[in-house]
Scaffold this active site. Sequence first.
Site, PDB file in Angstrom:
ATOM      1  N   ASN A 145      46.818 -23.972  35.531  1.00  0.00           N
ATOM      2  CA  ASN A 145      45.584 -23.228  35.952  1.00  0.00           C
ATOM      3  C   ASN A 145      45.873 -22.504  37.472  1.00  0.00           C
ATOM      4  OD1 ASN A 145      44.557 -23.712  33.550  1.00  0.00           O
ATOM      5  ND2 ASN A 145      43.082 -25.080  34.143  1.00  0.00           N
ATOM      6  N   CYS A 194      40.545 -21.767  24.636  1.00  0.00           N
ATOM      7  CA  CYS A 194      40.101 -22.910  23.923  1.00  0.00           C
ATOM      8  C   CYS A 194      38.569 -22.667  23.539  1.00  0.00           C
ATOM      9  CB  CYS A 194      39.959 -24.346  24.632  1.00  0.00           C
ATOM     10  SG  CYS A 194      41.767 -24.864  24.760  1.00  0.00           S
ATOM     11  N   ASP A 242      37.972 -30.924  32.419  1.00  0.00           N
ATOM     12  CA  ASP A 242      39.242 -30.993  31.680  1.00  0.00           C
ATOM     13  C   ASP A 242      39.852 -32.504  32.015  1.00  0.00           C
ATOM     14  OD1 ASP A 242      39.584 -28.365  31.549  1.00  0.00           O
ATOM     15  OD2 ASP A 242      40.021 -28.022  33.569  1.00  0.00           O
ATOM     16  N   VAL A 244      29.676 -28.189  32.434  1.00  0.00           N
ATOM     17  CA  VAL A 244      30.454 -26.972  32.647  1.00  0.00           C
ATOM     18  C   VAL A 244      30.632 -26.128  31.448  1.00  0.00           C
ATOM     19  CG1 VAL A 244      33.010 -26.169  33.460  1.00  0.00           C
ATOM     20  CG2 VAL A 244      32.056 -28.344  34.626  1.00  0.00           C
TER      21      VAL A 244
HETATM   22  C1  EPZ Z   1      39.197 -22.462  34.245  1.00  0.00           C
HETATM   23  O1  EPZ Z   1      38.554 -21.664  32.922  1.00  0.00           O
HETATM   24  C2  EPZ Z   1      40.260 -23.198  33.400  1.00  0.00           C
HETATM   25  N1  EPZ Z   1      41.331 -22.125  32.723  1.00  0.00           N
HETATM   26  C3  EPZ Z   1      39.736 -24.349  32.539  1.00  0.00           C
HETATM   27  O2  EPZ Z   1      40.930 -24.993  32.125  1.00  0.00           O
HETATM   28  C4  EPZ Z   1      38.674 -25.067  33.203  1.00  0.00           C
HETATM   29  O3  EPZ Z   1      38.164 -26.100  32.286  1.00  0.00           O
HETATM   30  C5  EPZ Z   1      37.698 -24.422  33.970  1.00  0.00           C
HETATM   31  O4  EPZ Z   1      38.296 -23.509  34.785  1.00  0.00           O
HETATM   32  C6  EPZ Z   1      36.709 -24.951  34.740  1.00  0.00           C
HETATM   33  O5  EPZ Z   1      37.497 -25.806  35.827  1.00  0.00           O
HETATM   34  C7  EPZ Z   1      42.075 -21.746  33.414  1.00  0.00           C
HETATM   35  O6  EPZ Z   1      42.175 -21.710  34.702  1.00  0.00           O
HETATM   36  C8  EPZ Z   1      42.964 -20.709  32.747  1.00  0.00           C
HETATM   37  P1  EPZ Z   1      34.981 -20.885  34.681  1.00  0.00           P
HETATM   38  P2  EPZ Z   1      37.339 -20.505  33.372  1.00  0.00           P
HETATM   39  O7  EPZ Z   1      34.973 -19.219  34.733  1.00  0.00           O
HETATM   40  O8  EPZ Z   1      37.852 -19.879  34.694  1.00  0.00           O
HETATM   41  C9  EPZ Z   1      30.586 -19.911  32.592  1.00  0.00           C
HETATM   42  C10 EPZ Z   1      42.019 -26.088  30.421  1.00  0.00           C
HETATM   43  O9  EPZ Z   1      41.851 -26.965  29.371  1.00  0.00           O
HETATM   44  N2  EPZ Z   1      31.133 -18.380  32.776  1.00  0.00           N
HETATM   45  O10 EPZ Z   1      34.922 -21.816  35.814  1.00  0.00           O
HETATM   46  O11 EPZ Z   1      37.383 -19.560  32.226  1.00  0.00           O
HETATM   47  C11 EPZ Z   1      31.958 -20.417  31.338  1.00  0.00           C
HETATM   48  O12 EPZ Z   1      31.210 -20.286  30.118  1.00  0.00           O
HETATM   49  C12 EPZ Z   1      40.932 -24.944  30.567  1.00  0.00           C
HETATM   50  O13 EPZ Z   1      42.970 -26.085  31.005  1.00  0.00           O
HETATM   51  C13 EPZ Z   1      30.064 -17.340  32.376  1.00  0.00           C
HETATM   52  O14 EPZ Z   1      29.020 -17.521  31.895  1.00  0.00           O
HETATM   53  O15 EPZ Z   1      36.236 -21.053  33.665  1.00  0.00           O
HETATM   54  C14 EPZ Z   1      31.580 -21.966  31.640  1.00  0.00           C
HETATM   55  O16 EPZ Z   1      30.516 -22.546  31.078  1.00  0.00           O
HETATM   56  C15 EPZ Z   1      39.733 -24.998  29.739  1.00  0.00           C
HETATM   57  N3  EPZ Z   1      30.613 -15.971  32.562  1.00  0.00           N
HETATM   58  C16 EPZ Z   1      31.492 -21.712  33.312  1.00  0.00           C
HETATM   59  O17 EPZ Z   1      31.262 -20.457  33.531  1.00  0.00           O
HETATM   60  C17 EPZ Z   1      31.504 -15.555  32.941  1.00  0.00           C
HETATM   61  O18 EPZ Z   1      31.824 -14.786  33.179  1.00  0.00           O
HETATM   62  C18 EPZ Z   1      33.035 -22.125  33.945  1.00  0.00           C
HETATM   63  O19 EPZ Z   1      33.880 -21.293  33.646  1.00  0.00           O
HETATM   64  C19 EPZ Z   1      32.690 -16.603  33.459  1.00  0.00           C
HETATM   65  C20 EPZ Z   1      32.281 -17.751  33.247  1.00  0.00           C
END
Ligand code: EPZ
Length: 437
Positions: free
Chosen positions: A23, A119, A309, A331
């Site tokens: 990540n 995922c 995670d 989350v």
């Molecule tokens: C990153 O995902 C990681 N992926 C995830 O790892 C990790 O679980 C997550 O951050 C939280 O730490 C990568 O870095 C590639 P978020 P990301 O935006 O950036 C909501 C793994 O297994 N949201 O922090 O996509 C979203 O739906 C993976 O390694 C919106 O609503 O996560 C979630 O509920 C899985 N609108 C929350 O925010 C948006 O535009 C956090 O998502 C963006 C996000």
Amino acid sequence: MSQITVTGGKPLVGRVDIKGAKNLVTKAMVAALLGNTASVLKDVPKISDVEVVSRLLQLHGVIINHGDDGVMTLDPSNVESARMVDIDAHAGSSRIPILFCGPLLHRLGEAFIPDLGGCHIGDRPIDFHLEVLRNFGAVIEKLPNGTRMSAPDGLKGAKVSLPYPSVGATEQVLLTSVLAEGITELSGAAIEPEIMDLIAILQKMGAVISVDTDRVIRVEGVEKMRGYSHRALFDRNEAASWAAAALATNGDIFVGGARQPEMMTFLNVFRKVGGAFEIEDDGIRFYHPGGELNPVVIETDVHPGFMTDWQQPLVVALTQAKGLSIVHETVYENRFGFTDALNDMGAQIQIYRECLGGNPCRFGQRNFYHSAVISGPTKLKAADIRVPDLRGGFSHMVAALAAEGTSHVSNVQLISRGYEHFLDKLAALGADFSYTE
Ligand code: EPZ
């Protein structure tokens, strides 16, 4: 479809070495687009998410070399527009393409982003990303097969605020603001260690970024940036996964490359459950010290909280703890799907719509099963399992390794999205398994 036949019930014992964080590495690769000279990234794992991002960068003219020693060079001297049809071939394979927007808009004035993958652990919308990009002056058009963007007047610094500290949206702001004209102030930013490492990389490239208190990040746009040389932060998700595997299988695993500061929250929980660890200069030894494991109450959260995670592999270990454990996932709204397979294997896990915890959560009083109660200890038995997602899949493998008897686990190639040399590592830990393509 790849399948593993695992005979469980044997402790995992030995050493695994981990490389840079999935990540962080994938985002650092995108950052290379912002430089006017080549970048060098060290400790890059050979995982499929890295391959997807490499292919997308190559389509845009970046010359990439990824050696077996984990050193990757990325030369963005000849960045060019890619054909939509070629980009589209990568639709659904990863979430990283959304982060290409800012750098491509700076370099080319336009960007096309395929529909995203990743995922299936919730809806995972991109509304924050699109809103942020509009604030910088991007014009966004949704097409049937993706999203097209342009910046007719260039990108300008903006005052932006995130409704939730999203990791990806914070990275979007960073990668877009560094070359935008003027000042950007982001409030509600995510401050995960991977984000701090990305900021360190951008600073090496010439950016001016300050991280203030209360989740505020300020960026002063600069006119140009150069390439970087950087050793990626270790993968703390992989480290936590092997730690949980040691606990669940009664084992003893030394995770080479793991470091204490970024894992403090995990280490506290690991100790409370009854796991033991020893911190060395070159890694951390995680082991089951004997005796009973204890139940815990945890809530996943953004940094510095307990990472989402880490939850899935730990839940497998909690099936072996004596008493009731509670996990409140705050989350993602849908990250307990993997527990069905664990229950089929003999675990006793109930999932609830209610918030079983005190953290403010966006999913309460809605139709999301986002709290779990795990009752243990339960004897796990072998089963036929299909890997549903990256971390859930790792957990299923751990459960199969902890269970008595022979399990068949299919769709295991999904695990290689985030765990380098996964099968070699299992073999090094003495796991009893065979693999068929
Ligand atoms: C990153 O995902 C990681 N992926 C995830 O790892 C990790 O679980 C997550 O951050 C939280 O730490 C990568 O870095 C590639 P978020 P990301 O935006 O950036 C909501 C793994 O297994 N949201 O922090 O996509 C979203 O739906 C993976 O390694 C919106 O609503 O996560 C979630 O509920 C899985 N609108 C929350 O925010 C948006 O535009 C956090 O998502 C963006 C996000």
